[in-house]
Scaffold this motif. Sequence first.
Motif, PDB file in Angstrom:
ATOM      1  N   THR A  26     -23.378   8.878 -15.370  1.00 31.19           N
ATOM      2  CA  THR A  26     -22.624   8.683 -14.137  1.00 31.19           C
ATOM      3  C   THR A  26     -22.614   9.943 -13.288  1.00 31.19           C
ATOM      4  N   THR A  27     -22.425  11.089 -13.924  1.00 30.48           N
ATOM      5  CA  THR A  27     -22.416  12.359 -13.196  1.00 30.48           C
ATOM      6  C   THR A  27     -23.776  12.632 -12.573  1.00 30.48           C
ATOM      7  N   GLY A  28     -24.849  12.322 -13.327  1.00 36.55           N
ATOM      8  CA  GLY A  28     -26.190  12.533 -12.785  1.00 36.55           C
ATOM      9  C   GLY A  28     -26.451  11.691 -11.550  1.00 36.55           C
ATOM     10  N   VAL A  29     -26.048  10.428 -11.596  1.00 36.12           N
ATOM     11  CA  VAL A  29     -26.222   9.553 -10.435  1.00 36.12           C
ATOM     12  C   VAL A  29     -25.373  10.043  -9.263  1.00 36.12           C
ATOM     13  N   THR A  30     -24.164  10.489  -9.554  1.00 38.85           N
ATOM     14  CA  THR A  30     -23.282  11.009  -8.506  1.00 38.85           C
ATOM     15  C   THR A  30     -23.908  12.200  -7.806  1.00 38.85           C
ATOM     16  N   PHE A  84     -15.190   6.433 -17.801  1.00 35.81           N
ATOM     17  CA  PHE A  84     -14.653   6.151 -16.469  1.00 35.81           C
ATOM     18  C   PHE A  84     -13.308   6.838 -16.259  1.00 35.81           C
ATOM     19  N   MET A  85     -12.431   6.757 -17.250  1.00 33.81           N
ATOM     20  CA  MET A  85     -11.106   7.370 -17.140  1.00 33.81           C
ATOM     21  C   MET A  85     -11.197   8.888 -17.098  1.00 33.81           C
ATOM     22  N   THR A  86     -12.051   9.455 -17.948  1.00 28.05           N
ATOM     23  CA  THR A  86     -12.176  10.911 -18.009  1.00 28.05           C
ATOM     24  C   THR A  86     -12.722  11.475 -16.706  1.00 28.05           C
ATOM     25  N   LEU A  87     -13.791  10.849 -16.199  1.00 32.81           N
ATOM     26  CA  LEU A  87     -14.364  11.322 -14.939  1.00 32.81           C
ATOM     27  C   LEU A  87     -13.389  11.134 -13.786  1.00 32.81           C
ATOM     28  N   SER A  88     -12.649  10.026 -13.783  1.00 30.78           N
ATOM     29  CA  SER A  88     -11.659   9.799 -12.730  1.00 30.78           C
ATOM     30  C   SER A  88     -10.614  10.905 -12.726  1.00 30.78           C
ATOM     31  N   LEU A  89     -10.069  11.214 -13.897  1.00 33.13           N
ATOM     32  CA  LEU A  89      -9.038  12.262 -13.998  1.00 33.13           C
ATOM     33  C   LEU A  89      -9.603  13.626 -13.603  1.00 33.13           C
ATOM     34  N   PHE A  90     -10.853  13.885 -14.011  1.00 33.15           N
ATOM     35  CA  PHE A  90     -11.465  15.177 -13.679  1.00 33.15           C
ATOM     36  C   PHE A  90     -11.693  15.300 -12.173  1.00 33.15           C
ATOM     37  N   TYR A  91     -12.231  14.257 -11.552  1.00 27.26           N
ATOM     38  CA  TYR A  91     -12.481  14.297 -10.119  1.00 27.26           C
ATOM     39  C   TYR A  91     -11.173  14.367  -9.324  1.00 27.26           C
ATOM     40  N   ILE A  92     -10.150  13.688  -9.820  1.00 29.00           N
ATOM     41  CA  ILE A  92      -8.844  13.776  -9.163  1.00 29.00           C
ATOM     42  C   ILE A  92      -8.300  15.204  -9.268  1.00 29.00           C
ATOM     43  N   TYR A  93      -8.468  15.803 -10.436  1.00 34.44           N
ATOM     44  CA  TYR A  93      -7.952  17.168 -10.675  1.00 34.44           C
ATOM     45  C   TYR A  93      -8.617  18.190  -9.764  1.00 34.44           C
ATOM     46  N   ILE A  94      -9.948  18.071  -9.560  1.00 40.81           N
ATOM     47  CA  ILE A  94     -10.641  19.063  -8.738  1.00 40.81           C
ATOM     48  C   ILE A  94     -10.632  18.685  -7.261  1.00 40.81           C
ATOM     49  N   GLY A  95     -10.005  17.554  -6.920  1.00 36.29           N
ATOM     50  CA  GLY A  95      -9.845  17.195  -5.522  1.00 36.29           C
ATOM     51  C   GLY A  95     -10.966  16.389  -4.911  1.00 36.29           C
ATOM     52  N   TRP A  96     -11.884  15.907  -5.725  1.00 36.73           N
ATOM     53  CA  TRP A  96     -12.986  15.094  -5.201  1.00 36.73           C
ATOM     54  C   TRP A  96     -12.602  13.632  -5.031  1.00 36.73           C
ATOM     55  N   LEU A  97     -11.472  13.242  -5.606  1.00 35.77           N
ATOM     56  CA  LEU A  97     -11.081  11.835  -5.633  1.00 35.77           C
ATOM     57  C   LEU A  97      -9.568  11.739  -5.572  1.00 35.77           C
ATOM     58  N   ASP A  98      -9.071  10.788  -4.796  1.00 36.35           N
ATOM     59  CA  ASP A  98      -7.633  10.537  -4.755  1.00 36.35           C
ATOM     60  C   ASP A  98      -7.248   9.587  -5.893  1.00 36.35           C
ATOM     61  N   LEU A 113     -26.810   6.327   1.773  1.00 37.89           N
ATOM     62  CA  LEU A 113     -25.944   5.480   2.588  1.00 37.89           C
ATOM     63  C   LEU A 113     -25.451   4.322   1.738  1.00 37.89           C
ATOM     64  N   HIS A 114     -24.171   4.025   1.814  1.00 36.10           N
ATOM     65  CA  HIS A 114     -23.639   2.958   0.989  1.00 36.10           C
ATOM     66  C   HIS A 114     -22.793   1.977   1.775  1.00 36.10           C
ATOM     67  N   GLY A 115     -22.795   2.089   3.067  1.00 32.46           N
ATOM     68  CA  GLY A 115     -22.151   1.070   3.883  1.00 32.46           C
ATOM     69  C   GLY A 115     -20.642   1.131   3.908  1.00 32.46           C
ATOM     70  N   SER A 116     -20.049   2.271   3.683  1.00 28.70           N
ATOM     71  CA  SER A 116     -18.602   2.410   3.761  1.00 28.70           C
ATOM     72  C   SER A 116     -18.258   3.856   4.106  1.00 28.70           C
ATOM     73  N   SER A 117     -16.974   4.078   4.405  1.00 31.47           N
ATOM     74  CA  SER A 117     -16.513   5.425   4.732  1.00 31.47           C
ATOM     75  C   SER A 117     -16.056   6.197   3.509  1.00 31.47           C
ATOM     76  N   LEU A 118     -16.228   5.639   2.327  1.00 31.65           N
ATOM     77  CA  LEU A 118     -15.776   6.295   1.102  1.00 31.65           C
ATOM     78  C   LEU A 118     -16.633   7.519   0.804  1.00 31.65           C
ATOM     79  N   PRO A 119     -16.042   8.565   0.222  1.00 31.86           N
ATOM     80  CA  PRO A 119     -16.841   9.701  -0.249  1.00 31.86           C
ATOM     81  C   PRO A 119     -17.859   9.221  -1.279  1.00 31.86           C
ATOM     82  N   ILE A 120     -19.024   9.842  -1.289  1.00 31.69           N
ATOM     83  CA  ILE A 120     -20.098   9.392  -2.162  1.00 31.69           C
ATOM     84  C   ILE A 120     -19.709   9.506  -3.625  1.00 31.69           C
ATOM     85  N   VAL A 121     -18.883  10.514  -3.974  1.00 28.43           N
ATOM     86  CA  VAL A 121     -18.450  10.686  -5.362  1.00 28.43           C
ATOM     87  C   VAL A 121     -17.622   9.485  -5.814  1.00 28.43           C
ATOM     88  N   ALA A 122     -16.679   9.085  -4.975  1.00 26.04           N
ATOM     89  CA  ALA A 122     -15.827   7.944  -5.304  1.00 26.04           C
ATOM     90  C   ALA A 122     -16.652   6.665  -5.408  1.00 26.04           C
TER      91      ALA A 122
END
Length: 264
Positions: free
Chosen positions: A49-53, A127-141, A62-71
């Motif tokens: 997942t991290t590699g694809v991110t 999924f949970m670990t990456l979510s918590l990590f990205y939230i912690y470093i500010g990449w994800l709400d 391009l992914h057709g939305s205003s979401l950050p690419i990481v999210a």
Amino acid sequence: MPSQLAAIGRSAQIQGRVIYALLMREILTRYGRHNIGFLWLFIEPMLFTTGVTILWTLTQSLHGSSLPIVAFALTGYSSVLLWRNMPGRCIGAIQPNLALMYHRNVRPIDIFLARILLEAGGATISFMTLSLFYIYIGWLDPPVDVLVVAGGWFMIAWFGAGLGMFLGALSEKSELVERLWHPISYLAFPLSGAAFMVDALPPAAQKYALYVPMVNGVEIVRQGYFGDQVRVHYDLLYMLTCCVVLTVLALAQTAVINRGITPE
């Protein structure tokens, strides 16, 4: 009636112990005791997942939305690992475990369930670990509604489990199942909703996209994660029907191969 309930309770306990034993055996067989051992269970999907991110970020996909690419990558590719890995592990799962069939309490469904739980657990922890990590470093709400995320995740897992058990049973009848699944799984990736939002598609194509069950699950997960930031489209009843039908077919095919298995 109390005696029947007691008998069902004892059967459930035996079933639980059998699946747990098969689960531990599968972990030791697949990951061993060396290096980081069973930690690969969730570190491997995390690396994917991290590699694809990173790749999507560097290429400014391009992914057709205003979401950050990481999210977008996290919610999309994690869901792919969830439903795609289960069939891959269930196909051809019976032959290496034929010796275990000498035990009267071990059945094909136990082997399938052990592998399904292992894959679901690894993908969920990743999924949970990456979510918590990205939230912690500010990449994800943080998710807007955790329960909706969990509901969407459960539906994707249910679909993957039904598909995995069904294809695993069919693979005992024909080798073509294993040979065909790998190219089909790669072709299904771009159709699964991981790399696009349904709302970004032309209106005429949106209803056809929702015929792919996984798309509905991914849309639910993204609704729970991002709330009003995105406009989602899904048909929960349709996905529920697909999961129920797959489960019934899977159980029926598993019962058929159970009658024809000869332990080695």
